[in-house]
Design an enzyme around this catalytic site. Structure first.
Site, PDB file in Angstrom:
ATOM      1  N   SER A 667      31.421  32.902 -50.573  1.00  0.00           N
ATOM      2  CA  SER A 667      31.718  34.389 -50.424  1.00  0.00           C
ATOM      3  C   SER A 667      31.079  35.157 -51.584  1.00  0.00           C
ATOM      4  O   SER A 667      29.898  35.092 -52.048  1.00  0.00           O
ATOM      5  CB  SER A 667      33.212  34.657 -49.951  1.00  0.00           C
ATOM      6  N   ASP A 740      29.347  33.805 -38.899  1.00  0.00           N
ATOM      7  CA  ASP A 740      30.501  34.453 -39.823  1.00  0.00           C
ATOM      8  C   ASP A 740      30.830  35.742 -39.345  1.00  0.00           C
ATOM      9  O   ASP A 740      29.823  36.481 -38.983  1.00  0.00           O
ATOM     10  CB  ASP A 740      29.605  34.454 -41.064  1.00  0.00           C
ATOM     11  N   HIS A 774      33.133  32.026 -41.289  1.00  0.00           N
ATOM     12  CA  HIS A 774      33.221  32.271 -42.929  1.00  0.00           C
ATOM     13  C   HIS A 774      33.441  31.163 -43.594  1.00  0.00           C
ATOM     14  O   HIS A 774      32.898  30.723 -44.558  1.00  0.00           O
ATOM     15  CB  HIS A 774      33.950  33.418 -43.314  1.00  0.00           C
TER      16      HIS A 774
END
Length: 811
Positions: A667, A740, A774
């Site tokens: 991330s 995601d 994610h």
């Protein structure tokens, strides 16, 4: 029925595979990694509100890719399973067991084979609990007797868990308030085979900045589907005599809460028009009080769409509306005094309001807050409450002790930076009232606080007693050296009046287990004895290392060393990090975590590389220090300096070969990784998972950045790795979940960076994981991710020529 997400995934997958070729099958990491992945997950714990019983939940460690591939509808920021009206990835468990808090063997709850029960929802008196049973084509309601373990399905009740948790108990502890699929709803709307016209959005000169969201409504067909799936019928179910009745008409219920006396309901209902720029939390909402028959008595607020609310702002009007848990039927809420705009200069930003049933007069103001409201927790008596506000410019938190009846002026009890871990007083311990309300655990003029106990030597969790008169604390418990033991819950007073409390204890050599302790005694009762599931991992050693950045900012990392490493050679090394933002170097340099915690990597953890012969510098601190309005102007320089300091320190220790270092992150850590490869030559290779690399696609801010792209175009360009893809010469592995839905990190970010690096002749590999979001959860996805990470570093880091050992000086 709309399954647009999965069709989009198929397009992405085809783009990565040449026509006529078979798709690449999932790969597996080395055997020593697989053995750890095979270890069963320890059970999760759910403590009854009366604190006399525990439900142990046997957890599913990793679902299969087949489970993830179930149908999904993505609407208004929600991902749902259209076949059972539940979330697309619900919390699934393999079984339930009941145990007394005073010990004894756990008793299995008898359930049908292959059941997938959800999490327990306890009745306030602890006599029973309910849960959702996730079936392929429906979601059932089940109730368990907490004394006998007898589980029964409530026939004829099909839950709808699309907009909210579908189960809650009434204050009487035998009536359930549930959200159900309307019996006369019919089939889902079907989109026409061809569009009947274009989709149109427009704006008329009013600013409406928005963050970057996924899964939004796109057209009229999506709006119809959302209305269909979001609509529920409220039902009251008596678990003793089996009777049930509808409460009100079907509606799009976002929240429904009974008053503490059980006579009224606070109902949040989503209204039209639906937004195509915001998820459901930004849709218009009516907040209304109902009576026991489902009739509307009083409208508290009709809130408009959140479109147009400034970034980090709030809607004007009532928000955080709730029942006071120690009053029969009194509402409290927060209202903005600055129009909801954090840029407006005012002496007070928010105020606390109160309104008691039967709501005949006007609501009254209780107090005003200088900064934006952060939290409110109620005491058990004397109108006590703790309320906090947050100064976004200083990243500062204030907490006040108040009496909501106005009998005493507010007193500030805490005043600190939210990043100041060393000064964290802990969180108040809570208890459940007989009517189900959650309140502070009050003992006369005292509260109890449990915290991490962060210090320069690491975390040493504690339990304190706070005197409400003097505001002084007394330390009742702190975990011993060479261990990590956190307070889970307060239980009760023993026969001598001493407080009993529940902890979870672990060391670097022993896994987490639960203990029942008593204040004032070093003795304890062991409630569990979970064994070490992977003894081979105990050969991995770890230590905390501190050092300074070139500008003097204190930094640290936790260094994991491979099994049986004896210090005789320098190792290939992985630096794994995630940048965080601070106002000052002092808080930026505070140590976090504990080296005494049990090591058991799970999922696609980077710590598995320690098993493969790497030194891992975990959580290598990458602080971005500066004022919120300008800190990112020096983002690149700060992460490069932090990375250089980490490598230098590990090399100084004789562990790391500075010529064989890789970097990785997930991330925002992936964003950092790509920037480090673009702006330094410190690393042989990088791994960037689920990142965002083009900040023009997040133009209204990201992380702590407040400025828009148009206010700080140079900064947005400077820290966007895509803009510097021609400088990324070290090999980089990009991994991204194909669905995601995290704000700002949609898969296009990795796809565009891959194309940019490839187009500029760089060395890049791009792996997309079907059906993953994610974070990656399917067993096949995790195995393949670890395979890719290990193979990438073996090829590009380990196989680089090692640095010759420093010559031994002549005697």
């Amino acid at each position: 029925m709309c399954f647009r997400m999965w069709s989009a995934v198929l397009i992405t997958s085809v783009s990565m595979t040449a026509w006529g070729q078979e798709p690449t099958p999932y790969q597996q990491p080395p055997e020593q990694v697989l053995r750890v992945l095979d270890t069963p997950a320890p059970p999760a714990m759910s403590l009854s509100p009366t604190r006399d019983r525990i439900v142990w939940l046997d957890r599913q460690r990793y679902p299969s890719i087949e489970e993830l591939s179930r149908p999904m509808v993505a609407l208004a920021g929600i991902r749902l399973d259209p076949e059972n009206r539940g979330p697309h990835r619900p919390p699934r468990h393999l079984g339930l067991q009941l145990q007394s808090i005073d010990g004894g063997d756990p008793v299995p709850v008898s359930l049908p084979a292959d059941s997938q029960p959800g999490s327990p929802v306890w009745a306030p008196d602890g006599s029973r609990f309910a849960f959702a049973m996730w079936q392929p084509n429906r979601t059932e309601l089940w109730v368990v007797d907490a004394k006998t373990g007898q589980a029964d399905r409530v026939d004829g009740v099909i839950l709808n868990a699309v907009l909210a948790s579908p189960i809650q108990w009434m204050p009487d502890s035998h009536t359930l308030l549930v959200l159900t699929v309307p019996t006369e709803q019919g089939d889902a709307p079907v989109a026409p085979p061809a569009p009947v016209g274009p989709s149109i959005q427009e704006s008329f000169g009013e600013p409406a900045p928005v963050r970057t969201y996924q899964d939004l409504l796109r057209d009229v067909n999506d709006e119809r589907l959302f209305d269909y799936y979001a609509t529920s019928q409220l039902i009251l179910v008596d678990t003793i005599d089996g009777s049930r009745r509808d409460l009100g008409a079907p509606g799009r219920y976002r929240r429904v809460h009974p008053s503490p006396d059980g006579t009224l309901f606070l109902v949040h209902t989503v209204q039209q028009p639906f937004s195509r720029l915001l998820p459901v939390g930004g849709f218009p909402t009516d907040i209304v009080v109902w009576d026991r028959t489902g009739q509307a008595l009083q409208t508290v607020a009709s809130l408009p769409s959140a479109a147009g609310v400034p970034i980090e702002g709030v809607l004007p009007g009532p928000r955080a509306v709730h029942w006071c848990p120690v009053e029969p039927a009194t509402l409290f809420w927060i209202e903005a005094l600055d129009g909801g705009d954090p840029r407006t200069e005012v002496p007070h930003r928010d105020r606390l309001m109160a309104w008691a049933a039967p709501f005949s007069g006007d609501a009254t103001e209780v107090l005003r807050l200088e900064h934006r409201f952060r939290s409110l927790v109620w005491g058990e008596r004397e109108a006590l409450a703790l309320i906090s506000d947050y100064d976004r410019d200083r990243r500062w938190l204030q907490t006040f002790l108040i009496r909501a009846d106005g009998s005493e002026p507010a007193r500030q009890i805490w005043d600190r930076s939210i990043r100041d871990r060393y000064g964290d007083p802990g969180s108040p311990m809570m208890r459940t009232l007989p009517d189900g309300g959650r309140v502070l655990w009050q003992d006369g003029d005292h509260l109890y606080l449990a915290g991490d106990g962060a210090s320069p030597d690491g975390d040493y969790p504690f339990l304190d007693r706070l005197d409400l008169q003097t505001l002084q604390t007394e330390r009742l418990f702190q975990c011993e050296p060479e261990s990590y033991e956190r307070v889970v819950a307060l239980i009760d007073d023993d026969e001598h009046g001493a407080l009993r409390f529940l902890t979870q204890h672990e060391t670097s050599d022993s896994p987490p287990n639960y203990r029942l302790r008593t204040v004032g005694s070093t003795d304890f009762t062991a409630l569990t004895d979970f064994p070490d599931p992977a003894p081979e991992l105990r050969k991995i050693t770890k230590q905390r290392v501190t050092y300074n950045r070139a500008d003097g900012t204190p930094l640290s990392f936790t260094m994991y060393l491979p099994p049986d490493y004896d210090g005789g050679q320098r190792l290939p090394t992985l630096v794994w990090a995630y940048p965080r933002e601070y106002n000052d170097p002092a808080t930026a340099g505070q140590v976090s975590g504990s080296t005494h915690r049990f090591t058991l990597p799970t999922g696609a953890s980077h710590l598995f590389l320690a098993l493969m012969g790497y030194a891992v510098l975990d959580n290598a601190t990458m602080p971005i220090v500066g004022p919120p309005e300008s800190m990112n102007d020096t983002f690149v320089q700060q992460i490069v300096d932090s990375a250089q300091a980490a490598i230098d320190k590990a090399a100084e220790l004789g562990v790391t070969d500075p010529q064989r270092v890789g970097v990785g992150g997930h991330s925002y850590g992936a964003f950092m990784t790509a920037n480090l490869l673009a702006h330094s030559d410190l690393f042989r290779a990088g791994i960037a998972r689920s990142g965002a690399y083009n900040r023009s696609l997040t133009p209204f801010g990201f992380q702590g950045e407040r400025r828009t792209l148009w206010e700080a175009p140079e900064t947005y360009a400077q820290i966007s790795p895509l803009m510097h893809a021609d400088k990324i010469r070290a090999p980089i592995l990009l991994i991204h979940g194909e669905v995601d839905n995290n704000s700002g990190t949609y898969p296009m970010q990795s796809e565009r960076l891959f194309q940019a690096i490839k187009g500029n002749g760089g060395n890049v590999r791009y792996v997309t994981l079907p059906y993953e979001s994610h974070g990656y959860v399917a067993r096949e996805s995790i195995e393949h991710t670890l395979f890719e990470m290990i193979a990438w570093f073996d090829q590009h880091v380990t196989q680089a020529l090692p640095t010759p050992e420093d010559p031994t000086p002549d005697p």
